[in-house]
Structures are given as C-alpha cells and as structure tokens.
Design an enzyme around this catalytic site. Structure first.
Site, PDB file in Angstrom:
ATOM      1  N   CYS A  44      -6.015  -2.256  -6.389  1.00  0.00           N
ATOM      2  CA  CYS A  44      -4.560  -2.186  -6.218  1.00  0.00           C
ATOM      3  C   CYS A  44      -3.809  -1.900  -7.515  1.00  0.00           C
ATOM      4  O   CYS A  44      -2.851  -1.145  -7.521  1.00  0.00           O
ATOM      5  CB  CYS A  44      -4.058  -3.492  -5.611  1.00  0.00           C
ATOM      6  SG  CYS A  44      -5.257  -4.316  -4.538  1.00  0.00           S
TER       7      CYS A  44
ATOM      8  N   ASP B 144      -5.593 -10.472  -1.932  1.00  0.00           N
ATOM      9  CA  ASP B 144      -5.983 -11.157  -0.696  1.00  0.00           C
ATOM     10  C   ASP B 144      -7.290 -10.600  -0.171  1.00  0.00           C
ATOM     11  O   ASP B 144      -8.140 -11.323   0.337  1.00  0.00           O
ATOM     12  CB  ASP B 144      -4.915 -10.966   0.383  1.00  0.00           C
ATOM     13  CG  ASP B 144      -3.669 -11.780   0.099  1.00  0.00           C
ATOM     14  OD1 ASP B 144      -3.759 -13.002   0.155  1.00  0.00           O
ATOM     15  OD2 ASP B 144      -2.615 -11.185  -0.169  1.00  0.00           O
TER      16      ASP B 144
ATOM     17  N   CYS C  94      -0.286  -4.992  -6.200  1.00  0.00           N
ATOM     18  CA  CYS C  94      -0.853  -5.836  -5.142  1.00  0.00           C
ATOM     19  C   CYS C  94       0.147  -6.906  -4.691  1.00  0.00           C
ATOM     20  O   CYS C  94       1.005  -7.352  -5.468  1.00  0.00           O
ATOM     21  CB  CYS C  94      -2.141  -6.481  -5.649  1.00  0.00           C
ATOM     22  SG  CYS C  94      -3.102  -7.251  -4.332  1.00  0.00           S
TER      23      CYS C  94
ATOM     24  N   GLU D  79      -4.078 -16.137   4.396  1.00  0.00           N
ATOM     25  CA  GLU D  79      -3.852 -15.175   5.469  1.00  0.00           C
ATOM     26  C   GLU D  79      -4.983 -15.282   6.478  1.00  0.00           C
ATOM     27  O   GLU D  79      -6.138 -15.472   6.110  1.00  0.00           O
ATOM     28  CB  GLU D  79      -3.793 -13.745   4.909  1.00  0.00           C
ATOM     29  CG  GLU D  79      -2.548 -13.492   4.105  1.00  0.00           C
ATOM     30  CD  GLU D  79      -2.427 -12.034   3.682  1.00  0.00           C
ATOM     31  OE1 GLU D  79      -3.412 -11.288   3.814  1.00  0.00           O
ATOM     32  OE2 GLU D  79      -1.347 -11.662   3.211  1.00  0.00           O
TER      33      GLU D  79
ATOM     34  N   SER E 224      -1.919 -11.286   7.355  1.00  0.00           N
ATOM     35  CA  SER E 224      -1.884 -10.044   6.580  1.00  0.00           C
ATOM     36  C   SER E 224      -0.853  -9.120   7.197  1.00  0.00           C
ATOM     37  O   SER E 224      -0.582  -9.172   8.402  1.00  0.00           O
ATOM     38  CB  SER E 224      -3.258  -9.387   6.632  1.00  0.00           C
ATOM     39  OG  SER E 224      -3.139  -8.004   6.390  1.00  0.00           O
TER      40      SER E 224
HETATM   41 FE1  FES Z   1      -4.051  -5.571  -3.088  1.00  0.00          FE
HETATM   42 FE2  FES Z   1      -3.938  -4.997  -0.409  1.00  0.00          FE
HETATM   43  S1  FES Z   1      -2.611  -4.367  -2.012  1.00  0.00           S
HETATM   44  S2  FES Z   1      -5.307  -6.346  -1.459  1.00  0.00           S
END
Ligand code: FES
Length: 562
Positions: free
Chosen positions: A53, A85, A126, A448, A474
């Site tokens: 990310c 995540d 992220c 999540e 999520s």
């Molecule tokens: Fe980093 Fe989805 S943007 S895990």
C-alpha cells in the site's frame, strides 16, 4: 504560538547563540542555517516494507522535499509506522490496525511539537494512515497539505477483474471445496499486480477520496495509480511547493476539517459506495477537530446522497477506472450541482471546491453516473439503533438488495469461534451471527471481520445469513452486515448478553436493530454481566483497551482521568 513568537524563534534558530547546538546538527545534515528563516515543512510519510500500500512513500517524500526546496523552503522528512489490515488478517496482528491509527496520529503530532514546523505535508495510503494524519493535523492546526499515494491497479483472473476482495472470498470457496488449491494459487498470483492501496473503493480509497472532498489535497490527484510514478512525483513536487506557499498563511488544517467539510466528505463517501470505516474515521477526525458531529448526522447525509459511483465492492469498477473517468472532481462537480455538497468549502490550492471542480469531465455513464440518473438512488451507509445498539451501529447495504432480516442469534465470543463454526457447516441459512468482544476495547483493536464475511460467501451461504458485531468490517464486505455495535460488549453493551437462539431483527429502512428480549430481562442480565478476562494485559494493546472510547464516537483515545 503567536506570529511574533514564531518569527523570534526562527531568528534565534538562524543565528541566536542559544540555538547553536541545533545549528551544529543542521550543518551536519548539510542545511545552511541561513535557510532556516524560510518555511520549514515537515513531511510525514508512512513508508514501510511490510505492505504494498505505501511502497512508493519514500520516493514521494523525496519528490515533495524537492518541491519544498525548489520553492525556497526547508524540507524535513520523517516516517510514521503503518499497519495493513490485509497483511495481519487472521492473525493476532489484526488487532494492531486501528490501534496504529492513534500511534500514527500521535507520532505526527509529537514530531510537530518537537520541531514546530511552519507547514506539514502528510503522505498517506493504507487505511489507517489517512484518518490518522487528518486527526494529527486537526490537533496541530497549521497550514497543511495531504498527499494520497494512490491505488493499486486491478488484476485479472478467469477473464475478469480481480482484487484482494476476490482473494478473500475465494479462500472461503476453497475452504468449502468449491475451488481447488491450484485455482486459489493462480488467483493469489494475479489479483494484486503491483504497489498501491487495495484496488476497490475499500477503506483506503474511501478515505483517499474523502481527502479531496475535504479540500486538503490537489484536486484529481488521489485516484492516480500508485505505480504511475512520473505523474505522482510531479504531483508530489507540486504539493511540496504548495506547502511552502501556504506556510504562514491564514488557512490552517481546521479550516478544512470543519463541520461543512466533514459533511462534504461524508457525501463523497456515500456517493461512491465507500466503506463503513469512513463513518468511524470521520467521527474520530471531528472529535480531534473539536467539531460536534454525531453518527446520526453523518448517516443522514449519506442517506440523502445518491450513489453515482459504480465502484467495487458495490459496483463494477475500481479506483484506477475512476481516475481514467476524470477522478474525484467528476463526482464532486455532480454533487455540487445537485446540492448534495457545499461547493463554497475551501480548497487548499486556493479558491473553493466549486471553482476547482468546475472544469471536471462530465460523468461517463459507466464508472460515474449523473446525479439526476444515479447508479443507485441512495448511498449504502445507514445507522441502526435499538435495544441491541442503544448508541448505534453501522450497516452498509450498497452491496446487497437486502434491507431487513430476522433470525435466530448464533452467538460467538470471538471471530475465531465463528470461523470454526462456518467451516464445520453448523451455520444455517437465516441465522444471525453475533460476534462479540471484538470492539475497540474488547478486541482490543476492533478487528475487521473480513475472513468471516468471506467465509460466509465462500461457504455458499451468500446473503442468507447476516452478521452483527461490535467489531468492524473491511470496505470490501458485501451482504447485510452490521458492525460498530455500541456500546460494545465489554463496556456493558446489550450485545454482551444476547443468548443463543434469541430472535434478532435488522430493519434498515426503520433504522432499528433489536433482540426479542424484554427490557427488564436485558437490564437484569446486564446488571449481572461480567466481561471476559482481557486478552491483552500489558503493553500497547492493554493501554489502548484501557483508554479507547466508543465506536459511536470514533473510537479515539481518551485521556486518563485526572
Ligand atoms: Fe493497505 Fe488495503 S490499503 S491493506
């Protein structure tokens, strides 16, 4: 600090005897003290090698720094942590994700307390890094610009677009024997073709797009693919120069994080089918900015906003498709023209959102629909209240046609117990999965439930079962899934005393979440309730569990009682 005091401090830093130690170290870094009278710009990035990310953050930070220097400023880069995540899913590490939001915000704030920057640029990607930076900027309240580092491109599998969402859902299919290990491996190799944030309108892109609606970044910049580095470095350098030009100016972060801006961001999130986490994060940002804003008010905006983005997981396209269709400004201009957002809100580049987005492309009718003929009449985020969630819960119906469900509770004390039950085939169509002790304090960290929702899909239960939890979902979640149930179980919420088999009713149109148990019986059970022993007894997680507030207020940390 007053302007006079700031000027005197800068003069001291440049040539005062008392700051000779600091200047010695600046010289050691190759910085001529004469330049210290110019704006010093703190550049916070969230580079880490633990996730795709934020992989481009170091290069973007260097480009921002070049832009700052070329505009006459002094760039000061620093790093924060970041937790994905996805990388920590199904491990105890998943608890770290929301906790990281607070740590990132604290680290940016603390760096500014230490170094007293004239302006800040926060490079975010992220999920948690975006709200964390906004929370920090709300506290610091100085001239600020945000640079979102961009989405991953979609992959392909079996002739169709594939994202990380498909990987999780097909894991459920593999566990149920619907696909082979070879097919799962093939998907693993093709779903995520390069760096960037998760490709759909999941939490990171939800919040990235929100930054544009807050006016805190260059319009049209957020959805540019993360690997389009020529474009991205050019934009980053321009943002560095912008930070120098806004340093010392009148507009500070809270001008972009006021009530009007936050409601605009909510409308932008709703119009693009964004993540339920967007609600949690906007509440947290409001709290840090000192803005009175409730869950009900945010959701009312979302309900009043037509969904005009045909974006995954509610729709077909991914974030980089939105970029090709003209980016966030296309959505913004439509919503301003239809009266869903206030185009008079400020843009950090100067002027207003209305002025800045006025030249955006028209909706293409595929990725973005006109507000007058939307993709769906209403955005998908809703709040539910009732005897099971006195302080509220959040449900997203953008990815489902279902609006109501009533069924027997299947109660699980953790996400893991529920996963085992799904794999064992003991869940029946119509069941309401209740997963508790996963809230901000109970988890701790409000994990999540992506593996659960994916397991449900993969087990072929589809939308026949629903999920009610004090944890989160999520942004890639589909189906009728209720999260953020507040108060959470370990803080005395009724979700902690629901029993196996009791009927739970979810009614999105009525905005209710109820368990069929008389009030006096619920009160009796709650009076006798004892929370389970905490799973974290020391270190950062225990400290977090002690101080974190309710999800209905953004799950921010509260100071210890004095
Ligand atoms: Fe980093 Fe989805 S943007 S895990």
């Amino acid at each position: 600090m007053t302007e006079d005091a700031r000027r005197q401090a800068r003069e001291q830093l440049r040539d005062g005897a008392e700051r000779v130690g600091a200047r010695s170290h600046y010289r050691a870094m190759g910085i001529d003290p004469e330049r210290l009278g110019n704006p010093i710009v703190g550049i916070a990035s969230a580079w880490t090698q633990t996730m795709p990310c934020n992989l481009n953050h170091r290069d973007l930070a260097a480009a921002v720094g070049r832009g700052v220097a070329e505009a006459g400023g002094v760039p000061m880069e620093f790093n924060t942590i970041a937790v994905s995540d996805n990388q920590t899913q199904a491990t105890p590490g998943m608890r770290a994700s929301l906790v990281s939001r607070e740590l990132i915000a604290d680290s940016i704030e603390l760096m500014d307390i230490a170094h007293d920057f004239d302006a800040l640029v926060c490079i975010v990607g992220c999920d948690k890094t975006v709200p964390a930076a906004l929370m920090a900027l709300a506290r610091i309240d100085k001239p600020s610009v945000v640079l979102y580092s961009g989405p991953m491109r979609a992959g392909h599998w079996r002739g169709k677009t594939a994202t990380i969402q498909d990987v999780w859902e097909q894991l459920g299919a593999y566990r149920s024997g619907t696909i082979t290990r070879e097919e799962l491996d093939e998907l693993e190799r093709s779903a995520c073709p390069g760096p960037g944030t998760c490709a759909g309108q999941f939490t990171a892109n939800t919040m990235g797009l929100a930054v544009e609606f807050l006016g805190l970044t260059a319009l049209g910049s957020t959805m540019v693919p993360a690997d389009a580095m020529e474009d991205r470095e050019r934009d980053a350098a321009a943002i560095g120069a912008l930070a120098v030009s806004v340093a010392g100016g009148e507009r500070t972060a809270r001008d972009f994080l006021d009530r009007r801006a936050l409601l605009n961001a909510m409308a932008g999130i709703g119009a693009t089918g964004g993540s339920t986490n967007g609600v949690l994060h906007l509440l947290a940002i409001a709290r840090e900015a000192g803005v009175e804003l409730s869950l009900s008010e945010l959701v009312a905006v979302s309900r009043a906003t037509p969904m005009i983005g045909n974006l995954s997981p509610s729709g077909r396209y991914v974030a980089t498709d939105l970029d090709e269709a003209g980016g966030a400004p296309v959505v913004m201009r439509e919503l301003i023209a239809a009266g869903h957002i206030d185009g008079g809100a400020f843009a950090v580049e100067g002027g207003t959102l209305g002025e800045r987005s006025g030249g955006a492309a028209a909706p293409d009718g595929a990725v973005v629909f006109p507000a007058a003929a939307p993709y769906k009449p209403q955005s998908g985020l809703n709040a539910l209240f009732g005897n099971l969630a006195p302080d509220g819960a959040v449900v997203k119906v953008a990815g489902t046609e279902r609006r109501a469900h009533s069924g027997p509770a299947r109660v699980f004390e953790s996400e893991r117990d529920c996963t085992v039950a799904i794999a064992a085939g003991t869940i029946q169509p119509g069941d309401v999965l209740v997963i508790r002790n996963e809230g901000p304090a109970g988890g701790p960290g409000m994990r999540e439930m992506l593996s659960i929702t994916a397991a449900v899909v993969g087990a072929g239960l589809g939308e026949s079962v629903t999920l009610v939890t004090d944890g989160r979902f999520s942004g890639a979640t589909r189906g009728l899934m209720v999260g953020h149930v507040s108060p959470e179980a370990v803080r005395g919420g009724p979700i902690g005393v629901v029993r196996e088999g009791e009927r739970i009713t979810i009614d999105v149109e009525a905005g209710t979440l109820a368990v069929d148990v008389p009030d006096d019986e619920l009160a009796r059970r709650l009076a006798e309730y004892a929370p389970p022993a905490p799973s974290a007894t020391r270190g950062v997680l225990a400290r977090y569990a002690d101080h974190v507030g309710s999800a209905s207020e953004g799950a921010t940390l509260r100071p210890a009682p004095r």
